[in-house]
Design a protein around this motif. Structure first.
Motif, PDB file in Angstrom:
ATOM      1  N   LEU A  45       1.479   5.381  -5.370  1.00 27.84           N
ATOM      2  CA  LEU A  45       1.913   3.982  -5.267  1.00 27.84           C
ATOM      3  C   LEU A  45       0.721   3.030  -5.344  1.00 27.84           C
ATOM      4  O   LEU A  45       0.795   1.968  -5.982  1.00 27.84           O
ATOM      5  N   LYS A  46      -0.383   3.392  -4.721  1.00 26.49           N
ATOM      6  CA  LYS A  46      -1.570   2.535  -4.727  1.00 26.49           C
ATOM      7  C   LYS A  46      -2.168   2.404  -6.119  1.00 26.49           C
ATOM      8  O   LYS A  46      -2.789   1.379  -6.437  1.00 26.49           O
ATOM      9  N   ASP A  47      -1.971   3.423  -6.954  1.00 23.59           N
ATOM     10  CA  ASP A  47      -2.548   3.400  -8.297  1.00 23.59           C
ATOM     11  C   ASP A  47      -1.591   2.865  -9.363  1.00 23.59           C
ATOM     12  O   ASP A  47      -1.992   2.693 -10.516  1.00 23.59           O
ATOM     13  N   ASN A  83       5.994   6.454   8.391  1.00 28.60           N
ATOM     14  CA  ASN A  83       4.938   7.260   7.791  1.00 28.60           C
ATOM     15  C   ASN A  83       4.084   6.373   6.900  1.00 28.60           C
ATOM     16  O   ASN A  83       4.293   5.160   6.812  1.00 28.60           O
ATOM     17  N   ASP A  84       3.115   6.967   6.209  1.00 29.95           N
ATOM     18  CA  ASP A  84       2.181   6.165   5.427  1.00 29.95           C
ATOM     19  C   ASP A  84       2.843   5.486   4.239  1.00 29.95           C
ATOM     20  O   ASP A  84       2.432   4.398   3.825  1.00 29.95           O
ATOM     21  N   VAL A  85       3.887   6.102   3.686  1.00 30.89           N
ATOM     22  CA  VAL A  85       4.586   5.502   2.556  1.00 30.89           C
ATOM     23  C   VAL A  85       5.296   4.226   2.996  1.00 30.89           C
ATOM     24  O   VAL A  85       5.161   3.167   2.369  1.00 30.89           O
ATOM     25  N   LYS A  86       6.049   4.309   4.066  1.00 30.71           N
ATOM     26  CA  LYS A  86       6.758   3.131   4.571  1.00 30.71           C
ATOM     27  C   LYS A  86       5.773   2.026   4.942  1.00 30.71           C
ATOM     28  O   LYS A  86       5.983   0.846   4.593  1.00 30.71           O
ATOM     29  N   ALA A  87       4.700   2.393   5.633  1.00 31.31           N
ATOM     30  CA  ALA A  87       3.730   1.395   6.064  1.00 31.31           C
ATOM     31  C   ALA A  87       3.095   0.688   4.867  1.00 31.31           C
ATOM     32  O   ALA A  87       2.924  -0.542   4.871  1.00 31.31           O
ATOM     33  N   TYR A  88       2.755   1.441   3.829  1.00 30.33           N
ATOM     34  CA  TYR A  88       2.128   0.830   2.661  1.00 30.33           C
ATOM     35  C   TYR A  88       3.098  -0.093   1.929  1.00 30.33           C
ATOM     36  O   TYR A  88       2.731  -1.219   1.553  1.00 30.33           O
ATOM     37  N   VAL A  89       4.322   0.369   1.721  1.00 29.13           N
ATOM     38  CA  VAL A  89       5.308  -0.442   1.006  1.00 29.13           C
ATOM     39  C   VAL A  89       5.529  -1.765   1.755  1.00 29.13           C
ATOM     40  O   VAL A  89       5.528  -2.843   1.143  1.00 29.13           O
ATOM     41  N   LEU A  90       5.724  -1.690   3.061  1.00 32.26           N
ATOM     42  CA  LEU A  90       5.994  -2.920   3.815  1.00 32.26           C
ATOM     43  C   LEU A  90       4.772  -3.830   3.861  1.00 32.26           C
ATOM     44  O   LEU A  90       4.910  -5.055   3.967  1.00 32.26           O
ATOM     45  N   SER A  91       3.574  -3.263   3.770  1.00 32.90           N
ATOM     46  CA  SER A  91       2.357  -4.092   3.781  1.00 32.90           C
ATOM     47  C   SER A  91       2.252  -4.960   2.527  1.00 32.90           C
ATOM     48  O   SER A  91       1.573  -5.991   2.537  1.00 32.90           O
ATOM     49  N   LEU A  92       2.934  -4.563   1.466  1.00 39.44           N
ATOM     50  CA  LEU A  92       2.847  -5.288   0.202  1.00 39.44           C
ATOM     51  C   LEU A  92       3.751  -6.513   0.158  1.00 39.44           C
ATOM     52  O   LEU A  92       3.573  -7.381  -0.701  1.00 39.44           O
ATOM     53  N   VAL A  93       4.701  -6.611   1.073  1.00 41.00           N
ATOM     54  CA  VAL A  93       5.709  -7.668   0.994  1.00 41.00           C
ATOM     55  C   VAL A  93       5.712  -8.545   2.244  1.00 41.00           C
ATOM     56  O   VAL A  93       6.694  -9.223   2.516  1.00 41.00           O
ATOM     57  N   LYS A  94       4.631  -8.512   2.989  1.00 42.64           N
ATOM     58  CA  LYS A  94       4.569  -9.354   4.187  1.00 42.64           C
ATOM     59  C   LYS A  94       4.453 -10.822   3.796  1.00 42.64           C
ATOM     60  O   LYS A  94       3.839 -11.167   2.810  1.00 42.64           O
TER      61      LYS A  94
END
Length: 211
Positions: free
Chosen positions: A172-174, A200-211
């Motif tokens: 996802l990051k790439d 988990n890390d996937v959920k945390a990363y996805v939500l960090s993108l839409v804050k």
């Protein structure tokens, strides 16, 4: 089991038909159906590649246990789905496909053709396909005397896939940021991820993108 339905842009107008047939079969069997859209042609556009992204996130966060998706032919959607870790997607056109995929391959997603062959009686084919897909426990084998080698082969495939893919969060990051945001920045998807997704890390990363 939570089952997520995802349509891409070319077949958005059929979402309600597919959802109604899926819900009509799944809910009496005790399953919950999550409709991610697209809900209509005016909805924020999703390509079948973005469907694969959404499906991978939903499955890898345990927001959903099974994905129903497709495109015009179903082929592109299947290829996109199988591009990601934690997704085992079969190509299903009719009830026999659904039953054999569920019993022999025991995957967690199917891709269907929602334009090709989608004519008179299409809603019946959907209904009977969902019945064969969902009415029995997966991985019980067909024919029954083949259950042991089929289950063994499924475990082998799972093991191969486990070493063939990078962690989803790294993928996802790439990914192209516009492609990723176009997939995830959808209120229905984000609400379901927040409600059902494990932390988990996937959920945390996805939500960090839409804050």
């Amino acid at each position: 089991m939570r089952i997520a339905l995802i349509n891409e842009n070319s077949q958005a107008g059929k979402n309600q038909i597919i959802y109604n047939e899926l819900k009509g079969v799944a809910e009496p069997l005790g399953h919950e159906v999550l409709n991610i859209g697209m809900f209509n042609a005016d909805d924020a556009s999703l390509t079948y590649v973005q469907n694969g992204i959404l499906a991978a996130i939903l499955l890898n966060t345990k927001t959903a246990d099974f994905i129903i998706t497709g495109c015009g032919t179903g082929e592109g959607a299947m290829l996109a789905m199988n591009s990601f870790p934690g997704v085992l997607c079969g190509y299903v056109t009719e009830p026999c496909d659904a039953y054999l995929f569920r019993q022999v391959n025991d995957g967690n997603a199917i891709a269907m053709p929602f334009a090709k062959g989608f004519g008179w009686g299409a809603e019946l084919n959907l209904r009977y396909t969902f019945e064969k897909l969902l009415s029995t426990k997966g991985g019980e084998g067909y024919p029954k005397e083949r259950v042991i080698p089929e289950q063994r082969n499924k475990k082998i495939l799972d093991g191969v896939k486990a070493v063939s893919y990078r962690p989803l969060v790294d993928i996802l990051k790439d990914l192209d940021r516009e492609l990723l945001l176009g997939a995830i920045n959808r209120p229905v998807f984000l609400d379901l991820l927040k409600k059902y997704g494990e932390d988990n890390d996937v959920k945390a990363y996805v939500l960090s993108l839409v804050k």
